[in-house]
Motif scaffolding. Structure first.
Motif, PDB file in Angstrom:
ATOM      1  N   LEU A  39      38.408 -28.450  28.018  1.00 27.47           N
ATOM      2  CA  LEU A  39      38.605 -29.823  27.557  1.00 27.47           C
ATOM      3  C   LEU A  39      37.660 -30.187  26.413  1.00 27.47           C
ATOM      4  N   THR A  76      44.391 -25.221  32.813  1.00 25.90           N
ATOM      5  CA  THR A  76      43.161 -25.081  33.584  1.00 25.90           C
ATOM      6  C   THR A  76      43.499 -24.984  35.071  1.00 25.90           C
ATOM      7  N   ALA A 124      38.504 -26.854  36.180  1.00 24.06           N
ATOM      8  CA  ALA A 124      38.484 -28.254  35.720  1.00 24.06           C
ATOM      9  C   ALA A 124      37.626 -29.162  36.590  1.00 24.06           C
ATOM     10  N   THR A 125      37.546 -28.882  37.902  1.00 23.54           N
ATOM     11  CA  THR A 125      36.871 -29.883  38.734  1.00 23.54           C
ATOM     12  C   THR A 125      35.570 -29.390  39.359  1.00 23.54           C
ATOM     13  N   TYR A 185      36.051 -33.118  32.672  1.00 23.72           N
ATOM     14  CA  TYR A 185      37.323 -33.635  33.176  1.00 23.72           C
ATOM     15  C   TYR A 185      37.301 -35.160  33.266  1.00 23.72           C
ATOM     16  N   VAL A 201      47.147 -32.058  30.062  1.00 26.42           N
ATOM     17  CA  VAL A 201      46.462 -31.082  30.900  1.00 26.42           C
ATOM     18  C   VAL A 201      47.393 -30.599  32.005  1.00 26.42           C
ATOM     19  N   LEU A 253      47.132 -28.670  35.179  1.00 22.60           N
ATOM     20  CA  LEU A 253      46.099 -28.170  36.086  1.00 22.60           C
ATOM     21  C   LEU A 253      46.769 -27.430  37.239  1.00 22.60           C
ATOM     22  N   ALA A 310      41.456 -38.185  38.152  1.00 22.00           N
ATOM     23  CA  ALA A 310      41.886 -38.495  36.782  1.00 22.00           C
ATOM     24  C   ALA A 310      42.289 -39.964  36.678  1.00 22.00           C
ATOM     25  N   LEU A 354      47.759 -35.864  32.845  1.00 20.52           N
ATOM     26  CA  LEU A 354      47.510 -34.770  33.779  1.00 20.52           C
ATOM     27  C   LEU A 354      48.769 -34.466  34.563  1.00 20.52           C
ATOM     28  N   GLU A 371      49.216 -32.276  37.769  1.00 26.73           N
ATOM     29  CA  GLU A 371      48.592 -31.421  38.781  1.00 26.73           C
ATOM     30  C   GLU A 371      49.701 -30.613  39.437  1.00 26.73           C
TER      31      GLU A 371
END
Ligand code: SF4
Lengths: 381, 270
Positions: free
Chosen positions: B73, B92, B97-98, B105, B117, B119, B160, B194, B196
């Motif tokens: 990022l 990612t 990422a986390t 992030y 993103v 993820l 997020a 995002l 996910e």
């Protein structure tokens, strides 16, 4: 552009001159994180860059700052960040990435006392080995060390030129004294400054190899979004930029990374000889310590001693040949620096015992005084 | 038949991913989304970190950048700020990422910078052999949680959302059409978007936790997904262990690079 930045004769601090030099060099992307004693660089650029249509962004930490400038450089901007010791430590992994992926960028480290949080407001020159070896693995690096505000301007420009020419991160090492001292400088006019830009490929996109093993060692570089779609990675890669585990390819890559700096070292390395023509006592120093050293040489000369100063402007690659050139005449060397002898160690290595090396090391937050160096000269008799 | 080849670097095949890995389904959904939007390959810059999913950029014919662990990022932020005309996609994973990249992030979401993103959440560190991640559920095993994880997990989408993202959606590889549609919407959204994506890792997670075959793992996703509209009618107890899917956030919020451009323009006029 403000009027102030158009005036040619100005009184600036080293940090301000660094920011001005970067703008003059064509830097249009700055990412950074606040840290003493470097923050004024960011403050000047936060004000100036949007006026130039450039980008200033304060990131969440120094790791992010380093990542952002690499991204911006790949997208075609001349980019830089500025920090001090603790932030420089955080940047190391991505500095290695820039070396491996050959992304031009400039990292300014206004050195303060360390280790750790150390001495945020006091000078030091303790990061010279970190500048060379801070990131892991074998990698080449260029590091420049100005000693005056005027030279901070010119070496900042040079840092960008070298970064672009050799596709490499370039580290500019200032120290707290230089960052904060005010001096009169005459800034060159636009057009008086020679600027270097990365070499563009002649090959069409389908034949472009972003990591070609060229004779100069430097592959041509094109920005993302220009019709050349290629891959960039920090993994060991072949000429096409894609990861490889083949020993022969890996060796070729690492050899070329070093070759591009080593075979051009005469262009990259700069020293300044002061009263060295007939010197028998040679001082070696850099940055603000070199100011004290020069003063000490003057005092020693007044007292009839044949002293001189070899001032290092390019610290990495190390000016070993330039020092060795005095090997027969200079009987004694004194290395003056604000750390516990990092430079002296390198000088010893360069001279291989051909002359005794004496040290003036100050690492308690005080600047080096010319008299301390003069005393050392006097003790040599 | 959709022609995936036009976007692929076929000479880089076969993929590094294990057979049965969910990541290939995401790759295909992504390429269909890119096609649907009519994006030019030159205009796309894809940035990834480190991990299994982060190897994706090597296989697609865009401007591709495989960065350091957790930092995708930050590189992407540099690219977007420098060249806002590029469409910047970030690939990612949950660990990338986390965990190591958590700070970046939340700040990228806070800035609401125009990045999309993707993820890939596989609840494990697959590339390095199955270590525990911030999304490994309590009690689930990993090579560094041999007795089962004892930690609480992140709600990646919620994170997020709380940090300020203007678009957040959750989907899984069991529903590639939905996934494709969400990726389209995410790219279209000006701001931090995002998606996910629940992408099962049969090798490093499934085997150790006796989740069955890759097909079993995808079937589990399907059976345990609850669309966000329906989730509102369920109690927290009923939602325990469920995946809430759908578009969770879709709001208008000022975008970082556009705001910066306003500053440049304002200064140019004064
Ligand atoms: S280890 Fe897991 S996530 Fe990685 S490629 Fe294999 S199945 Fe996919």
């Amino acid at each position: 552009m403000s009027n102030a930045s158009q005036q040619r004769v100005r009184v600036l601090t080293g940090n301000e001159a660094c920011a001005e030099g970067a703008l003059a060099a064509g830097m249009r992307f700055y990412a950074g994180y606040p840290i003493t004693p470097s923050s004024e660089i960011a403050e000047v650029l936060a004000e100036q860059l949007p006026r130039y249509g450039g980008v200033f962004i304060q990131m969440e930490d120094e790791i992010a700052s380093m990542g952002a400038i690499i991204g911006a450089s790949l997208a075609g901007s001349k980019a830089m960040t500025a920090t001090s010791g603790p932030g420089f430590s955080l940047m190391q992994e991505n500095i290695g990435y820039a070396a491996m992926a050959e992304v031009p960028c400039v990292i300014v480290n206004v050195m303060r006392g360390g280790p750790s949080t150390g001495l945020p407001t006091l000078p030091s020159q303790g990061d010279i080995m970190q500048a060379r070896w801070g990131t892991h693995g074998d990698h080449p690096i260029i590091a420049l060390t100005p000693f005056s505000v005027a030279e901070t301007f010119s070496l900042t420009v040079r840092a960008f030129n070298l970064a672009e020419q050799y596709r490499t991160p370039v580290i500019l090492l200032l120290d707290e004294i230089l960052g904060h001292v005010n001096e009169k400088v005459e800034l060159p006019k636009d057009g008086e400054i020679a600027l270097v830009n990365r070499t563009l490929p002649h090959d069409p996109p389908e034949r472009y190899l972003p990591y070609r093993h060229t004779e100069s060692g430097v592959p041509p570089m094109v920005s993302f979004g220009q019709g050349y779609r290629y891959h960039v990675t920090g993994l060991a890669h072949d000429e096409s930029g894609f990861p490889t585990n083949r020993a022969s390819e890996i060796e070729k890559l690492l050899d070329r990374l070093h070759r591009k700096i080593e075979q051009n070292r005469d262009h990259i390395v700069e020293v300044e000889a002061y009263e060295m023509e007939d010197a028998e006592i040679g001082l070696i120093s850099f940055g603000s310590s070199a100011r004290a050293s020069r003063h000490a040489v003057r005092l020693a000369r007044e007292a009839g001693k044949k002293a001189g100063l070899l001032r290092i402007k390019t610290l990495w690659p190390f000016p070993d040949q330039e020092i060795q050139a005095y090997g027969d005449r200079v009987k004694k060397w004194i290395v003056a620096e604000m750390n516990r002898g990092q430079l002296a160690h390198e000088v010893e290595w360069a001279l291989c015992g051909r002359a005794p090396i004496h040290r003036v090391t100050v690492y308690n937050g005080d600047p080096i005084s010319p008299l301390t160096i003069l005393n050392r000269i006097n003790q040599l008799d | 038949m959709f022609n995936y080849d036009q976007y692929l670097r076929l000479d880089k095949f076969p993929l590094i991913w294990c057979s049965g890995c969910g990541d290939g389904i995401v790759l295909k959904s992504l390429l269909r989304a890119v096609h649907k939007l009519g994006l030019q390959k030159d205009q796309i810059c894809m940035v990834s970190g480190i991990g299994c999913s982060s190897r994706l950029p090597g296989y697609v014919d865009f401007n591709t950048l495989h960065t350091t662990h957790g930092r995708a990022l930050t590189f992407a932020t540099g690219i977007k700020m420098a060249r806002p005309e590029l469409t910047v996609l970030v690939i990612t994973g949950d660990g990338d990422a986390t965990a190591i990249g958590g700070n970046h992030y939340i700040h990228a979401a806070r800035r609401n910078i125009d990045l999309t993103v993707l993820l890939f959440n596989n609840h494990i560190y697959g590339m390095t052999g199955g270590q525990v991640s911030p999304t490994t559920a309590k009690g689930k095993k990993a090579s560094t949680a041999p007795y089962g994880s004892f930690e609480n997990t992140f709600n990646i989408s919620g994170l997020a959302q709380a940090a300020g993202a203007s678009f957040v959606a959750r989907s899984g590889v069991y529903n590639p059409v939905q996934l494709e549609n969400y990726i389209v919407k995410a790219i279209q959204k000006k701001g931090f978007s995002l998606v996910e994506i629940m992408s099962p890792c049969p090798t490093a997670y499934g085997r150790r936790n006796r989740e069955g075959t890759p097909v079993d793992m995808i079937a589990w996703q399907k059976e345990n997904s609850v669309p966000v509209a329906k989730a509102g009618q369920l109690t927290p107890e009923e939602l325990e262990g469920k995946l809430i899917t759908g578009i969770l956030v879709d709001i208008e919020r000022s975008e970082c690079r556009a705001e910066y451009q306003k500053l440049i323009d304002r200064l140019a006029q004064s």
